[in-house]
Design a protein around this motif. Sequence first.
Motif, PDB file in Angstrom:
ATOM      1  N   ASP A 190       0.869  -1.185   0.000  1.00  0.00           N
ATOM      2  CA  ASP A 190       0.000   0.000   0.000  1.00  0.00           C
ATOM      3  C   ASP A 190       0.899   1.226   0.000  1.00  0.00           C
ATOM      4  OD1 ASP A 190      -2.695  -0.812  -0.094  1.00  0.00           O
ATOM      5  OD2 ASP A 190      -2.680  -1.329   2.041  1.00  0.00           O
ATOM      6  N   ARG A 191       0.321   2.371  -0.334  1.00  0.00           N
ATOM      7  CA  ARG A 191       1.075   3.622  -0.357  1.00  0.00           C
ATOM      8  C   ARG A 191       0.568   4.546   0.753  1.00  0.00           C
ATOM      9  NH1 ARG A 191       4.239   4.531  -4.752  1.00  0.00           N
ATOM     10  NH2 ARG A 191       4.028   3.101  -6.521  1.00  0.00           N
ATOM     11  N   PRO A 192       1.473   5.223   1.443  1.00  0.00           N
ATOM     12  CA  PRO A 192       1.035   6.104   2.527  1.00  0.00           C
ATOM     13  C   PRO A 192       0.313   7.331   2.007  1.00  0.00           C
ATOM     14  CG  PRO A 192       3.394   6.343   2.159  1.00  0.00           C
ATOM     15  CD  PRO A 192       2.942   5.198   1.293  1.00  0.00           C
ATOM     16  N   THR A 193      -0.571   7.847   2.823  1.00  0.00           N
ATOM     17  CA  THR A 193      -1.233   9.113   2.516  1.00  0.00           C
ATOM     18  C   THR A 193      -0.287  10.277   2.752  1.00  0.00           C
ATOM     19  OG1 THR A 193      -3.329   8.118   3.217  1.00  0.00           O
ATOM     20  CG2 THR A 193      -3.257  10.518   3.024  1.00  0.00           C
ATOM     21  N   ALA A 194       0.556  10.144   3.770  1.00  0.00           N
ATOM     22  CA  ALA A 194       1.559  11.170   4.086  1.00  0.00           C
ATOM     23  C   ALA A 194       2.708  10.499   4.818  1.00  0.00           C
ATOM     24  CB  ALA A 194       0.943  12.278   4.943  1.00  0.00           C
ATOM     25  N   GLY A 195       3.848  11.189   4.859  1.00  0.00           N
ATOM     26  CA  GLY A 195       5.018  10.634   5.513  1.00  0.00           C
ATOM     27  C   GLY A 195       5.841   9.791   4.562  1.00  0.00           C
ATOM     28  N   SER A 196       6.849   9.130   5.100  1.00  0.00           N
ATOM     29  CA  SER A 196       7.770   8.373   4.252  1.00  0.00           C
ATOM     30  C   SER A 196       8.085   7.013   4.849  1.00  0.00           C
ATOM     31  CB  SER A 196       9.074   9.158   4.050  1.00  0.00           C
ATOM     32  OG  SER A 196       9.762   9.311   5.283  1.00  0.00           O
ATOM     33  N   VAL A 197       8.394   6.074   3.946  1.00  0.00           N
ATOM     34  CA  VAL A 197       8.827   4.730   4.325  1.00  0.00           C
ATOM     35  C   VAL A 197      10.080   4.410   3.523  1.00  0.00           C
ATOM     36  CG1 VAL A 197       8.244   2.276   4.431  1.00  0.00           C
ATOM     37  CG2 VAL A 197       6.439   3.981   4.691  1.00  0.00           C
ATOM     38  N   ARG A 198      11.187   4.163   4.220  1.00  0.00           N
ATOM     39  CA  ARG A 198      12.423   3.708   3.580  1.00  0.00           C
ATOM     40  C   ARG A 198      12.779   2.343   4.137  1.00  0.00           C
ATOM     41  NH1 ARG A 198      15.252   7.487   0.690  1.00  0.00           N
ATOM     42  NH2 ARG A 198      17.101   6.147   0.791  1.00  0.00           N
ATOM     43  N   VAL A 199      13.024   1.393   3.237  1.00  0.00           N
ATOM     44  CA  VAL A 199      13.414   0.044   3.626  1.00  0.00           C
ATOM     45  C   VAL A 199      14.627  -0.349   2.799  1.00  0.00           C
ATOM     46  CG1 VAL A 199      12.719  -2.370   3.805  1.00  0.00           C
ATOM     47  CG2 VAL A 199      11.033  -0.568   4.230  1.00  0.00           C
ATOM     48  N   ALA A 200      15.668  -0.776   3.459  1.00  0.00           N
ATOM     49  CA  ALA A 200      16.908  -1.187   2.789  1.00  0.00           C
ATOM     50  C   ALA A 200      17.408  -0.106   1.835  1.00  0.00           C
ATOM     51  CB  ALA A 200      16.697  -2.505   2.042  1.00  0.00           C
ATOM     52  N   GLY A 201      17.250   1.148   2.261  1.00  0.00           N
ATOM     53  CA  GLY A 201      17.730   2.271   1.465  1.00  0.00           C
ATOM     54  C   GLY A 201      16.814   2.723   0.357  1.00  0.00           C
ATOM     55  N   HIS A 202      15.653   2.107   0.219  1.00  0.00           N
ATOM     56  CA  HIS A 202      14.721   2.440  -0.854  1.00  0.00           C
ATOM     57  C   HIS A 202      13.572   3.290  -0.312  1.00  0.00           C
ATOM     58  CE1 HIS A 202      16.410  -0.432  -3.824  1.00  0.00           C
ATOM     59  NE2 HIS A 202      16.733  -1.124  -2.738  1.00  0.00           N
ATOM     60  N   ASP A 203      13.309   4.403  -0.955  1.00  0.00           N
ATOM     61  CA  ASP A 203      12.172   5.246  -0.628  1.00  0.00           C
ATOM     62  C   ASP A 203      10.952   4.675  -1.350  1.00  0.00           C
ATOM     63  OD1 ASP A 203      10.251   7.163  -0.255  1.00  0.00           O
ATOM     64  OD2 ASP A 203      11.438   8.842  -1.031  1.00  0.00           O
ATOM     65  N   LEU A 204      10.103   3.964  -0.620  1.00  0.00           N
ATOM     66  CA  LEU A 204       9.005   3.242  -1.262  1.00  0.00           C
ATOM     67  C   LEU A 204       8.001   4.186  -1.903  1.00  0.00           C
ATOM     68  CD1 LEU A 204       8.319   0.267   1.181  1.00  0.00           C
ATOM     69  CD2 LEU A 204      10.167   0.632  -0.462  1.00  0.00           C
ATOM     70  N   GLY A 205       7.843   5.377  -1.350  1.00  0.00           N
ATOM     71  CA  GLY A 205       6.884   6.323  -1.905  1.00  0.00           C
ATOM     72  C   GLY A 205       7.291   6.864  -3.260  1.00  0.00           C
ATOM     73  N   ALA A 206       8.565   6.754  -3.610  1.00  0.00           N
ATOM     74  CA  ALA A 206       9.058   7.279  -4.885  1.00  0.00           C
ATOM     75  C   ALA A 206       9.097   6.226  -5.979  1.00  0.00           C
ATOM     76  CB  ALA A 206      10.461   7.858  -4.688  1.00  0.00           C
ATOM     77  N   MET A 207       8.650   4.996  -5.667  1.00  0.00           N
ATOM     78  CA  MET A 207       8.778   3.886  -6.613  1.00  0.00           C
ATOM     79  C   MET A 207       7.452   3.574  -7.281  1.00  0.00           C
ATOM     80  SD  MET A 207      11.123   1.630  -3.999  1.00  0.00           S
ATOM     81  CE  MET A 207      11.499   0.250  -5.075  1.00  0.00           C
ATOM     82  N   ASP A 208       7.500   3.219  -8.580  1.00  0.00           N
ATOM     83  CA  ASP A 208       6.283   2.788  -9.262  1.00  0.00           C
ATOM     84  C   ASP A 208       6.020   1.317  -8.940  1.00  0.00           C
ATOM     85  OD1 ASP A 208       7.955   1.237 -10.902  1.00  0.00           O
ATOM     86  OD2 ASP A 208       7.901   2.666 -12.564  1.00  0.00           O
ATOM     87  N   GLU A 209       4.921   0.776  -9.467  1.00  0.00           N
ATOM     88  CA  GLU A 209       4.517  -0.577  -9.091  1.00  0.00           C
ATOM     89  C   GLU A 209       5.542  -1.619  -9.516  1.00  0.00           C
ATOM     90  OE1 GLU A 209       2.073  -1.363  -7.086  1.00  0.00           O
ATOM     91  OE2 GLU A 209       1.635   0.773  -6.905  1.00  0.00           O
TER      92      GLU A 209
END
Length: 242
Positions: free
Chosen positions: A69-88
């Motif tokens: 899922d994608r957040p409504t606000a804020g950020s999630v980084r896992v293993a150096g990856h910004d998940l909010g900036a990634m396409d499907e």
Amino acid sequence: MDAMVPPAAAGGDGLIEVRDLEFTVASQAGKVNILRGITLSVTQGEAVGVVGPSGSGKSTLMMLLGGLDRPTAGSVRVAGHDLGAMDEDALARFRRDHVGIVFQSFHLVPTMTAEENVAIPLEFAGRRDAFTRARAALETVGLGHRLRHYPAQLSGGEQQRVAIARAFVAEPALLLADEPTGNLDQATGSAVIELMFGLRARHGTTLVLITHDPALAARCGRIVSLADGRVVADRPVLAEAA
């Protein structure tokens, strides 16, 4: 019990870095705020139990950590990856390369054998040894004699062991487990948990375990408590016993 690791400081460089995370969904009654500004850091190798009442946001948090899922606000980084900036497509590759997921309801493909189910992430990665590694993974979880069986031919405990083999087969940095024993009887659930923690220790995998069971959460080195979409406590397990 796994060795205790103290909670990572906010603003650190953990495997997981969550900042001001919010998740809102629409309903007939208006917007529903499921997560309300969560900030959390988890270092490589930690085992973290996430607890809280139903509706507190535990499973939503797991879905966001896995890029499902994608957040409504804020950020999630896992293993150096910004998940909010990634396409499907990028998120799918991220999960393939870094994340194993174990759900309460197994999520096996019913038309595939146990061996085929475990080989899926390796096939997506283009691994030529996908089936060799899948067979080895199933041997590790005690199902070497069930390679050609379909999910409907397996017990609930066997299906969850297949799911665990699939989650670990690519040696992910992060394992997300959402109520992994929720559909199992107590004895079978205990055996599955012993297997999962044993594999986690062997591979040095970071674990985020969603559970309603305080005793199960205490198997982790750290417990994060959610209520009403917020972190209300974040403590090492041994501190509770002091």
